[in-house]
Write a protein that holds these residues in place. Structure first.
Motif, PDB file in Angstrom:
ATOM      1  N   ALA A   7     -41.306 -23.682  10.519  1.00  9.45           N
ATOM      2  CA  ALA A   7     -41.987 -23.959  11.786  1.00  9.45           C
ATOM      3  C   ALA A   7     -41.395 -23.112  12.916  1.00  9.45           C
ATOM      4  O   ALA A   7     -42.098 -22.767  13.868  1.00  9.45           O
ATOM      5  CB  ALA A   7     -41.894 -25.444  12.127  1.00  9.45           C
ATOM      6  N   ALA A   8     -40.112 -22.755  12.790  1.00 14.57           N
ATOM      7  CA  ALA A   8     -39.452 -21.917  13.794  1.00 14.57           C
ATOM      8  C   ALA A   8     -39.676 -20.431  13.518  1.00 14.57           C
ATOM      9  O   ALA A   8     -39.148 -19.585  14.232  1.00 14.57           O
ATOM     10  CB  ALA A   8     -37.955 -22.228  13.826  1.00 14.57           C
ATOM     11  N   GLY A   9     -40.436 -20.108  12.463  1.00 12.99           N
ATOM     12  CA  GLY A   9     -40.748 -18.717  12.148  1.00 12.99           C
ATOM     13  C   GLY A   9     -39.791 -18.044  11.182  1.00 12.99           C
ATOM     14  O   GLY A   9     -39.869 -16.831  10.982  1.00 12.99           O
ATOM     15  N   ALA A  10     -38.908 -18.795  10.562  1.00 10.28           N
ATOM     16  CA  ALA A  10     -37.918 -18.205   9.656  1.00 10.28           C
ATOM     17  C   ALA A  10     -38.568 -17.735   8.361  1.00 10.28           C
ATOM     18  O   ALA A  10     -39.573 -18.284   7.913  1.00 10.28           O
ATOM     19  CB  ALA A  10     -36.819 -19.217   9.347  1.00 10.28           C
ATOM     20  N   ARG A  11     -37.945 -16.729   7.779  1.00 13.50           N
ATOM     21  CA  ARG A  11     -38.333 -16.175   6.488  1.00 13.50           C
ATOM     22  C   ARG A  11     -37.173 -16.386   5.515  1.00 13.50           C
ATOM     23  O   ARG A  11     -36.036 -16.618   5.944  1.00 13.50           O
ATOM     24  CB  ARG A  11     -38.615 -14.680   6.627  1.00 13.50           C
ATOM     25  N   PRO A  12     -37.437 -16.272   4.214  1.00 14.55           N
ATOM     26  CA  PRO A  12     -36.342 -16.383   3.250  1.00 14.55           C
ATOM     27  C   PRO A  12     -35.271 -15.324   3.500  1.00 14.55           C
ATOM     28  O   PRO A  12     -35.568 -14.223   3.960  1.00 14.55           O
ATOM     29  CB  PRO A  12     -37.032 -16.141   1.904  1.00 14.55           C
ATOM     30  N   VAL A  13     -34.035 -15.671   3.191  1.00 16.51           N
ATOM     31  CA  VAL A  13     -32.914 -14.748   3.315  1.00 16.51           C
ATOM     32  C   VAL A  13     -32.404 -14.464   1.905  1.00 16.51           C
ATOM     33  O   VAL A  13     -32.103 -15.386   1.150  1.00 16.51           O
ATOM     34  CB  VAL A  13     -31.798 -15.321   4.212  1.00 16.51           C
ATOM     35  N   TRP A  14     -32.331 -13.182   1.588  1.00 19.26           N
ATOM     36  CA  TRP A  14     -31.905 -12.732   0.270  1.00 19.26           C
ATOM     37  C   TRP A  14     -30.441 -12.316   0.309  1.00 19.26           C
ATOM     38  O   TRP A  14     -30.012 -11.634   1.241  1.00 19.26           O
ATOM     39  CB  TRP A  14     -32.743 -11.542  -0.161  1.00 19.26           C
ATOM     40  N   PHE A  15     -29.707 -12.698  -0.742  1.00 19.04           N
ATOM     41  CA  PHE A  15     -28.303 -12.338  -0.887  1.00 19.04           C
ATOM     42  C   PHE A  15     -28.106 -11.674  -2.247  1.00 19.04           C
ATOM     43  O   PHE A  15     -28.664 -12.127  -3.243  1.00 19.04           O
ATOM     44  CB  PHE A  15     -27.407 -13.581  -0.818  1.00 19.04           C
ATOM     45  N   GLY A  16     -27.306 -10.628  -2.268  1.00 15.64           N
ATOM     46  CA  GLY A  16     -26.988  -9.954  -3.515  1.00 15.64           C
ATOM     47  C   GLY A  16     -25.496  -9.919  -3.739  1.00 15.64           C
ATOM     48  O   GLY A  16     -24.698 -10.150  -2.819  1.00 15.64           O
ATOM     49  N   LEU A  17     -25.136  -9.601  -4.968  1.00 12.15           N
ATOM     50  CA  LEU A  17     -23.725  -9.517  -5.380  1.00 12.15           C
ATOM     51  C   LEU A  17     -22.990 -10.834  -5.147  1.00 12.15           C
ATOM     52  O   LEU A  17     -21.821 -10.856  -4.781  1.00 12.15           O
ATOM     53  CB  LEU A  17     -23.014  -8.357  -4.669  1.00 12.15           C
ATOM     54  N   VAL A  18     -23.695 -11.932  -5.376  1.00 14.18           N
ATOM     55  CA  VAL A  18     -23.093 -13.261  -5.210  1.00 14.18           C
ATOM     56  C   VAL A  18     -22.356 -13.573  -6.520  1.00 14.18           C
ATOM     57  O   VAL A  18     -22.852 -14.293  -7.382  1.00 14.18           O
ATOM     58  CB  VAL A  18     -24.163 -14.328  -4.879  1.00 14.18           C
ATOM     59  N   ASN A  19     -21.166 -12.978  -6.631  1.00 12.41           N
ATOM     60  CA  ASN A  19     -20.435 -13.029  -7.890  1.00 12.41           C
ATOM     61  C   ASN A  19     -19.096 -13.741  -7.809  1.00 12.41           C
ATOM     62  O   ASN A  19     -18.287 -13.633  -8.716  1.00 12.41           O
ATOM     63  CB  ASN A  19     -20.233 -11.599  -8.414  1.00 12.41           C
ATOM     64  N   ASP A  20     -18.857 -14.462  -6.714  1.00  9.36           N
ATOM     65  CA  ASP A  20     -17.618 -15.232  -6.646  1.00  9.36           C
ATOM     66  C   ASP A  20     -17.913 -16.629  -6.098  1.00  9.36           C
ATOM     67  O   ASP A  20     -18.883 -16.830  -5.377  1.00  9.36           O
ATOM     68  CB  ASP A  20     -16.544 -14.514  -5.814  1.00  9.36           C
ATOM     69  N   PRO A  21     -17.097 -17.584  -6.478  1.00  7.19           N
ATOM     70  CA  PRO A  21     -17.335 -18.971  -6.064  1.00  7.19           C
ATOM     71  C   PRO A  21     -17.353 -19.171  -4.552  1.00  7.19           C
ATOM     72  O   PRO A  21     -18.092 -20.010  -4.048  1.00  7.19           O
ATOM     73  CB  PRO A  21     -16.186 -19.749  -6.713  1.00  7.19           C
ATOM     74  N   GLU A  22     -16.556 -18.384  -3.810  1.00 10.90           N
ATOM     75  CA  GLU A  22     -16.533 -18.543  -2.356  1.00 10.90           C
ATOM     76  C   GLU A  22     -17.884 -18.187  -1.740  1.00 10.90           C
ATOM     77  O   GLU A  22     -18.354 -18.868  -0.826  1.00 10.90           O
ATOM     78  CB  GLU A  22     -15.415 -17.682  -1.736  1.00 10.90           C
ATOM     79  N   ALA A  23     -18.519 -17.142  -2.231  1.00  6.85           N
ATOM     80  CA  ALA A  23     -19.845 -16.765  -1.727  1.00  6.85           C
ATOM     81  C   ALA A  23     -20.859 -17.862  -2.037  1.00  6.85           C
ATOM     82  O   ALA A  23     -21.697 -18.208  -1.190  1.00  6.85           O
ATOM     83  CB  ALA A  23     -20.288 -15.441  -2.333  1.00  6.85           C
ATOM     84  N   THR A  24     -20.773 -18.420  -3.227  1.00  8.97           N
ATOM     85  CA  THR A  24     -21.669 -19.518  -3.600  1.00  8.97           C
ATOM     86  C   THR A  24     -21.477 -20.695  -2.656  1.00  8.97           C
ATOM     87  O   THR A  24     -22.451 -21.278  -2.170  1.00  8.97           O
ATOM     88  CB  THR A  24     -21.401 -19.953  -5.058  1.00  8.97           C
ATOM     89  N   GLU A  25     -20.226 -21.034  -2.363  1.00  3.06           N
ATOM     90  CA  GLU A  25     -19.941 -22.147  -1.448  1.00  3.06           C
ATOM     91  C   GLU A  25     -20.456 -21.859  -0.043  1.00  3.06           C
ATOM     92  O   GLU A  25     -21.008 -22.740   0.618  1.00  3.06           O
ATOM     93  CB  GLU A  25     -18.440 -22.443  -1.407  1.00  3.06           C
ATOM     94  N   ASP A  26     -20.280 -20.621   0.422  1.00  4.24           N
ATOM     95  CA  ASP A  26     -20.746 -20.264   1.767  1.00  4.24           C
ATOM     96  C   ASP A  26     -22.265 -20.365   1.871  1.00  4.24           C
ATOM     97  O   ASP A  26     -22.796 -20.852   2.877  1.00  4.24           O
ATOM     98  CB  ASP A  26     -20.288 -18.848   2.130  1.00  4.24           C
ATOM     99  N   ILE A  27     -22.960 -19.913   0.854  1.00  2.00           N
ATOM    100  CA  ILE A  27     -24.427 -19.994   0.852  1.00  2.00           C
ATOM    101  C   ILE A  27     -24.873 -21.451   0.822  1.00  2.00           C
ATOM    102  O   ILE A  27     -25.758 -21.859   1.575  1.00  2.00           O
ATOM    103  CB  ILE A  27     -25.017 -19.192  -0.324  1.00  2.00           C
TER     104      ILE A  27
END
Length: 127
Positions: free
Chosen positions: A75-95
C-alpha cells in the motif's frame, strides 16, 4: 485498546512480509559449499512465511532470497527486495529480522543488508 483503533476482525489479520528462497539449480545445492540450506530455510520458516521457488535466474548470486512486502508495504508502494550471496547465518538472521520489523515499505533497510541487495533479472516475454 484505544477507542479510535478498531480491532482486526478474525480472518482479516494483516498480511505479513513473505520470504521466497531459491532452491533449484545453484541455490540450495552442494554447488554452494559450506551452507546448510535446509537449516537456512528452516530458520527463516520459524520466523516468517517462506515459499520455496525454482530457479530465479540469478545463479551467479546464489543463494537468493527475496523479501516480498506486506499488504501495508504494498500500500506504501514498496516492491520486493532481492538479496544474493546469502550464504552465512548472520545474513539470514538480518533478513529475517528486517522482515519481522515490517520489511519493504514499512521498516528501513538495515545498512548491512545493502551488501546483499541485487537487481532482479528482467523477465522477457515472447509475442
Amino acid at each position: 485498546m484505544p477507542a479510535d483503533i478498531a480491532p482486526v476482525p478474525p480472518g482479516r489479520e494483516p498480511v505479513p512480509c513473505r520470504v521466497v528462497v531459491c532452491r533449484d539449480c545453484c541455490c540450495g545445492t552442494p554447488k554452494i559449499t559450506g551452507v546448510d540450506h535446509a537449516a537456512q530455510t528452516a530458520r527463516l520458516r520459524a520466523l516468517v512465511p517462506v515459499r520455496v521457488s525454482e530457479c530465479l535466474d540469478v545463479c551467479e548470486q546464489a543463494n537468493v532470497v527475496v523479501v516480498q512486502p506486506s499488504a501495508e508495504g504494498r500500500a506504501a508502494g514498496a516492491r520486493p527486495v532481492w538479496f544474493g550471496l546469502v550464504n552465512d547465518p548472520e545474513a539470514t538472521e538480518d533478513i529475517a529480522a528486517w522482515a519481522l520489523a515490517g520489511g519493504p515499505g514499512v521498516a528501513p533497510l538495515p545498512d548491512i543488508l545493502d551488501l546483499y541487495t541485487l537487481t532482479p533479472p528482467r523477465r522477457c516475454t515472447s509475442s
